[in-house]
Design an enzyme around this catalytic site. Sequence first.
Site, mmCIF file in Angstrom:
data_model
loop_
_atom_site.group_PDB
_atom_site.id
_atom_site.type_symbol
_atom_site.label_atom_id
_atom_site.label_comp_id
_atom_site.label_asym_id
_atom_site.label_seq_id
_atom_site.Cartn_x
_atom_site.Cartn_y
_atom_site.Cartn_z
ATOM 1 N N ARG A 1 -5.542 -1.784 8.789
ATOM 2 C CA ARG A 1 -6.412 -2.912 8.764
ATOM 3 C C ARG A 1 -6.061 -3.838 7.576
ATOM 4 O O ARG A 1 -4.886 -3.681 6.920
ATOM 5 C CB ARG A 1 -7.824 -1.946 8.243
ATOM 6 C CG ARG A 1 -7.434 -1.069 7.127
ATOM 7 C CD ARG A 1 -8.695 -0.505 6.541
ATOM 8 N NE ARG A 1 -8.431 0.450 5.471
ATOM 9 C CZ ARG A 1 -7.929 1.758 5.539
ATOM 10 N NH1 ARG A 1 -7.870 2.340 6.830
ATOM 11 N NH2 ARG A 1 -7.588 2.391 4.534
ATOM 12 N N HIS B 1 2.843 2.844 -8.930
ATOM 13 C CA HIS B 1 2.726 1.472 -9.202
ATOM 14 C C HIS B 1 4.079 0.895 -9.845
ATOM 15 O O HIS B 1 4.525 -0.171 -9.396
ATOM 16 C CB HIS B 1 1.577 1.062 -9.854
ATOM 17 C CG HIS B 1 0.331 1.385 -9.051
ATOM 18 N ND1 HIS B 1 -0.103 1.193 -7.908
ATOM 19 C CD2 HIS B 1 -0.989 2.272 -9.958
ATOM 20 C CE1 HIS B 1 -1.172 1.623 -7.561
ATOM 21 N NE2 HIS B 1 -1.832 2.223 -8.898
ATOM 22 N N ASP C 1 1.007 -1.271 0.018
ATOM 23 C CA ASP C 1 -0.093 0.032 -0.047
ATOM 24 C C ASP C 1 0.967 1.223 0.036
ATOM 25 O O ASP C 1 1.821 1.389 0.574
ATOM 26 C CB ASP C 1 -0.855 0.106 1.176
ATOM 27 C CG ASP C 1 -1.946 0.981 1.230
ATOM 28 O OD1 ASP C 1 -2.322 1.447 -0.075
ATOM 29 O OD2 ASP C 1 -2.796 1.065 2.229
ATOM 30 N N ASN D 1 -10.595 -3.098 -6.087
ATOM 31 C CA ASN D 1 -9.755 -2.124 -6.995
ATOM 32 C C ASN D 1 -10.317 -2.010 -8.242
ATOM 33 O O ASN D 1 -10.113 -1.147 -9.185
ATOM 34 C CB ASN D 1 -8.186 -2.745 -7.109
ATOM 35 C CG ASN D 1 -7.267 -2.631 -5.950
ATOM 36 O OD1 ASN D 1 -6.500 -3.176 -5.807
ATOM 37 N ND2 ASN D 1 -7.702 -1.450 -5.048
HETATM 38 C C1 FPP Z 1 -1.803 0.039 -3.261
HETATM 39 O O1 FPP Z 1 -1.419 1.573 -3.184
HETATM 40 C C2 FPP Z 1 -1.170 -0.981 -4.345
HETATM 41 C C3 FPP Z 1 -2.091 -1.390 -5.411
HETATM 42 C C4 FPP Z 1 -3.320 -1.286 -5.614
HETATM 43 C C5 FPP Z 1 -1.489 -2.110 -6.404
HETATM 44 C C6 FPP Z 1 -0.173 -2.794 -6.146
HETATM 45 C C7 FPP Z 1 0.376 -3.381 -7.443
HETATM 46 C C8 FPP Z 1 1.839 -3.236 -7.971
HETATM 47 C C9 FPP Z 1 2.998 -3.072 -6.973
HETATM 48 C C10 FPP Z 1 2.167 -3.805 -9.191
HETATM 49 C C11 FPP Z 1 1.392 -4.860 -9.959
HETATM 50 C C12 FPP Z 1 1.631 -6.212 -9.338
HETATM 51 C C13 FPP Z 1 2.606 -7.100 -10.054
HETATM 52 C C14 FPP Z 1 2.580 -8.293 -9.106
HETATM 53 C C15 FPP Z 1 3.673 -6.792 -10.602
HETATM 54 P P1 FPP Z 1 -2.564 2.508 -3.583
HETATM 55 O O2 FPP Z 1 -2.434 2.808 -5.037
HETATM 56 O O3 FPP Z 1 -3.769 2.007 -2.916
HETATM 57 O O4 FPP Z 1 -1.963 3.886 -3.050
HETATM 58 P P2 FPP Z 1 -2.560 4.806 -2.179
HETATM 59 O O5 FPP Z 1 -3.361 4.231 -0.981
HETATM 60 O O6 FPP Z 1 -1.335 5.595 -1.658
HETATM 61 O O7 FPP Z 1 -3.494 5.417 -2.984
#
Ligand code: FPP
Length: 227
Positions: free
Chosen positions: A176, A19, A2, A50
């Site tokens: 959480r 990302h 996250d 998501n």
């Molecule tokens: C959460 O941060 C992260 C995600 C929803 C995506 C995580 C995915 C990757 C790191 C890459 C793709 C996957 C692979 C296995 C290569 P957020 O976007 O919720 O961040 P925020 O809470 O700061 O908005």
Amino acid sequence: MDGNGRWASARGLPRAVGHERGVEALRKTVEAAQELGLSYLTVFSFSTENWHRPVSEVNALFGLLKAYVKRDLGQLAREGVRIRVLGTRDGLPKDVQALVDQAEERTKDNTKFNLCIAFNYGGREEIMRAARQLAIAIKIGSVDPSTLDEDVFATYLDTAGIPDPDLVIRTSGESRLSNFLIWQSAYSELIFMDVLWPDFRGEHLQQAIEEFQGRERRFGGLATGSA
Ligand code: FPP
């Protein structure tokens, strides 16, 4: 994993760049986990919730998963890493499904390290899907309801054969589980770290493991040495 969005926003960059940097952090963490002697690492990459994000962001995440598999599968396979993808394949684009199948198939005999990628995953959805499969098995008479217990139920989950996590780490300061491995983490130690995922490195993993080692796990019993 996250905090990608916040990491990018803090730098005036599009969320997708957060990302992308998140994938770099993932590579480093997989490496560090192997060096630290762990056997299993499960990362939460795309939740069933998501899908509510803008289409462009959802597509960027699909693109990153595809790019990761295409670029890293060969090396991970050679290193003895087994890849499993947890979650439902329903709704995933065909090319993503094909790559995921390819990654699982190519690494299925590897035993050195297990990388589980929760993608299109939600704990409640996983439990519902397991319950549906089990209901069908009971209906057709292949399972006797009187033989059901937690271990039997767990064989219907995506994590069948994978041990429950000892430790769950959530980054970015949120406290959480957000529907992550909710069945499996019943007795996991939870560690919430105030680091945004793109900044996560081996030293953070090591720090979390050290904190974990200082915890006393009782699994509902008594502390060791208690009368
Ligand atoms: C959460 O941060 C992260 C995600 C929803 C995506 C995580 C995915 C990757 C790191 C890459 C793709 C996957 C692979 C296995 C290569 P957020 O976007 O919720 O961040 P925020 O809470 O700061 O908005």
